[in-house]
Motif scaffolding. Structure first.
Motif, PDB file in Angstrom:
ATOM      1  N   THR A 125       0.849  -1.199   0.000  1.00  0.00           N
ATOM      2  CA  THR A 125       0.000   0.000   0.000  1.00  0.00           C
ATOM      3  C   THR A 125       0.877   1.239   0.000  1.00  0.00           C
ATOM      4  N   VAL A 126       0.602   2.107  -0.935  1.00  0.00           N
ATOM      5  CA  VAL A 126       1.403   3.321  -1.120  1.00  0.00           C
ATOM      6  C   VAL A 126       0.460   4.506  -1.036  1.00  0.00           C
ATOM      7  N   ASP A 146       6.088   2.127   2.267  1.00  0.00           N
ATOM      8  CA  ASP A 146       6.890   1.570   3.364  1.00  0.00           C
ATOM      9  C   ASP A 146       7.778   0.438   2.846  1.00  0.00           C
ATOM     10  N   ALA A 147       8.622  -0.080   3.741  1.00  0.00           N
ATOM     11  CA  ALA A 147       9.652  -1.040   3.318  1.00  0.00           C
ATOM     12  C   ALA A 147       9.060  -2.305   2.701  1.00  0.00           C
ATOM     13  N   SER A 148       7.786  -2.592   3.015  1.00  0.00           N
ATOM     14  CA  SER A 148       7.194  -3.841   2.498  1.00  0.00           C
ATOM     15  C   SER A 148       6.789  -3.723   1.022  1.00  0.00           C
ATOM     16  N   THR A 149       6.834  -2.531   0.478  1.00  0.00           N
ATOM     17  CA  THR A 149       6.402  -2.356  -0.924  1.00  0.00           C
ATOM     18  C   THR A 149       7.422  -2.962  -1.875  1.00  0.00           C
ATOM     19  N   LYS A 150       6.928  -3.813  -2.761  1.00  0.00           N
ATOM     20  CA  LYS A 150       7.841  -4.493  -3.698  1.00  0.00           C
ATOM     21  C   LYS A 150       8.312  -3.501  -4.766  1.00  0.00           C
ATOM     22  N   PRO A 151       9.520  -3.757  -5.345  1.00  0.00           N
ATOM     23  CA  PRO A 151      10.046  -2.827  -6.356  1.00  0.00           C
ATOM     24  C   PRO A 151       9.076  -2.611  -7.527  1.00  0.00           C
ATOM     25  N   SER A 172       9.111   9.978   4.932  1.00  0.00           N
ATOM     26  CA  SER A 172       8.229   9.449   5.976  1.00  0.00           C
ATOM     27  C   SER A 172       6.774   9.726   5.610  1.00  0.00           C
ATOM     28  N   GLU A 173       5.908   8.851   6.104  1.00  0.00           N
ATOM     29  CA  GLU A 173       4.473   9.010   5.818  1.00  0.00           C
ATOM     30  C   GLU A 173       3.936  10.301   6.432  1.00  0.00           C
ATOM     31  N   ASP A 174       4.501  10.661   7.570  1.00  0.00           N
ATOM     32  CA  ASP A 174       4.057  11.861   8.265  1.00  0.00           C
ATOM     33  C   ASP A 174       4.176  13.127   7.388  1.00  0.00           C
TER      34      ASP A 174
END
Ligand SMILES: NC(=O)c1ccc[n+]([C@@H]2O[C@H](COP(=O)([O-])OP(=O)(O)OC[C@H]3O[C@@H](n4cnc5c(N)ncnc54)[C@H](O)[C@@H]3O)[C@@H](O)[C@H]2O)c1
Length: 280
Positions: A125-126, A146-151, A172-174
């Motif tokens: 999720t982006v 976030d770090a879990s997003t695949k290339p 950062s998301e913030d």
């Protein structure tokens, strides 16, 4: 049989922002992308866009996410509804539609963790904050993954948002709260300034048509100049003759930092509102 070279994009919500992105994407990203638009209320607008396409099959409209075919196998799902609608729209989507998709939310405020709660499965999720310039290829977009997003998820995001303007990644998301306040809402501040210039011009002796066309062309010229010289201070100085008319006008805007303070408060109010939308 689906063509593996074609990217399938599901766009949930084709109102003002969704429609602006869709117009840009249809112009720039076909035939490599096809668009499946879910929105209960934009039948005529989508039909009008389909009429202009050489291959209308690359744009399909559904009144509800429930109507998406089970075997659609979306590559990208873009969420462009009001924040409070997101949960219902995601829950209505058939599970298999989104098995391998990257989900991109352009909604103000709503965090990745909240969106993920409503997804079937652990999808990348982006978040991206674009702006309304998208329809003319001038969106200013910034996003966070976030770090879990695949290339390949990141590549989809870059392709989609570079196609409708500029795109950059945030650390950062913030930071998205400040981005929303600055460039997401920003066009509205410039339009409000333009409206105020028209009103002042009329009150100071110009007719409506003249004031309107002068103000609009002035804002447009300033934008074009900034594209070629990204130093607003320098451009301001080129207009300002010592002791001249501009200096007199700027003295009012600069008195007790009135403009700076007003703009700071404007962005801060928008940023705070974005934070409060996190609790959707
Ligand atoms: N308008 C902007 O300039 C702008 C800029 C950046 C981000 N955004 C974000 O984009 C999102 C949409 O804003 P907007 O201004 O386009 O609002 P909008 O009201 O114009 O559009 C929302 C659309 O969602 C549709 N919708 C309602 N229920 C739905 C459902 N269950 N499934 C699918 N679609 C549904 C509505 O019919 C409408 O067309 C918001 O989250 C906002 O924060 C807007």
């Amino acid at each position: 049989m689906r063509d593996p070279r074609v990217t399938r994009v599901v766009l949930i919500g084709a109102g003002r922002m969704g429609h602006a992105m869709l117009v840009g994407w249809l112009r720039e990203l076909r035939p490599s992308h096809e668009f499946h638009v879910v929105d209960p209320g934009v039948c005529d607008a989508v039909a009008a866009l389909r009429k202009r396409l050489a291959n209308p099959g690359s744009l399909v409209h559904y009144a509800s996410a429930q109507d998406l075919p089970d075997d659609l196998a979306a590559d990208v799902i873009v969420l462009a509804t009001k924040p409070r609608i997101i949960a219902a729209a995601l829950q209505a989507m058939p599970k298999p539609t989104a098995l391998n998709a990257v989900v991109i939310s352009v909604a103000a405020g709503v965090g990745i963790a909240d969106i993920q709660q409503h997804l079937h499965g652990n999808l990348s999720t982006v978040r991206v904050m674009p702006n309304i310039g998208a329809s003319v290829g001038y969106s200013v977009s910034a996003g966070f993954a976030d770090a879990s997003t695949k290339p390949d998820g990141r590549v989809h995001v870059e392709l989609l948002f570079q196609a409708i303007g500029t795109f950059s990644w945030l650390e950062s998301e913030d930071q998205l709260h400040a981005v929303t306040a600055l460039s997401g809402s920003g066009p509205a501040y410039v339009f409000a300034m333009c409206e105020a210039m028209i009103m002042a011009g009329i009150e100071q002796g110009l007719d409506d048509t003249t004031a309107r066309s002068l103000a609009i062309a002035t804002v447009s010229a300033a934008g074009r100049l900034l594209e070629n010289c990204p130093d607003p201070g320098l451009l301001r100085e080129t207009v300002t003759s010592p002791n001249g008319t501009t200096a007199a006008g700027l003295a009012v805007l600069g008195k007790e930092n009135v403009l700076e303070r007003l703009v700071w408060q404007t962005l801060d109010a928008a940023r705070q509102r974005s934070i409060s939308l996190s609790n959707f």
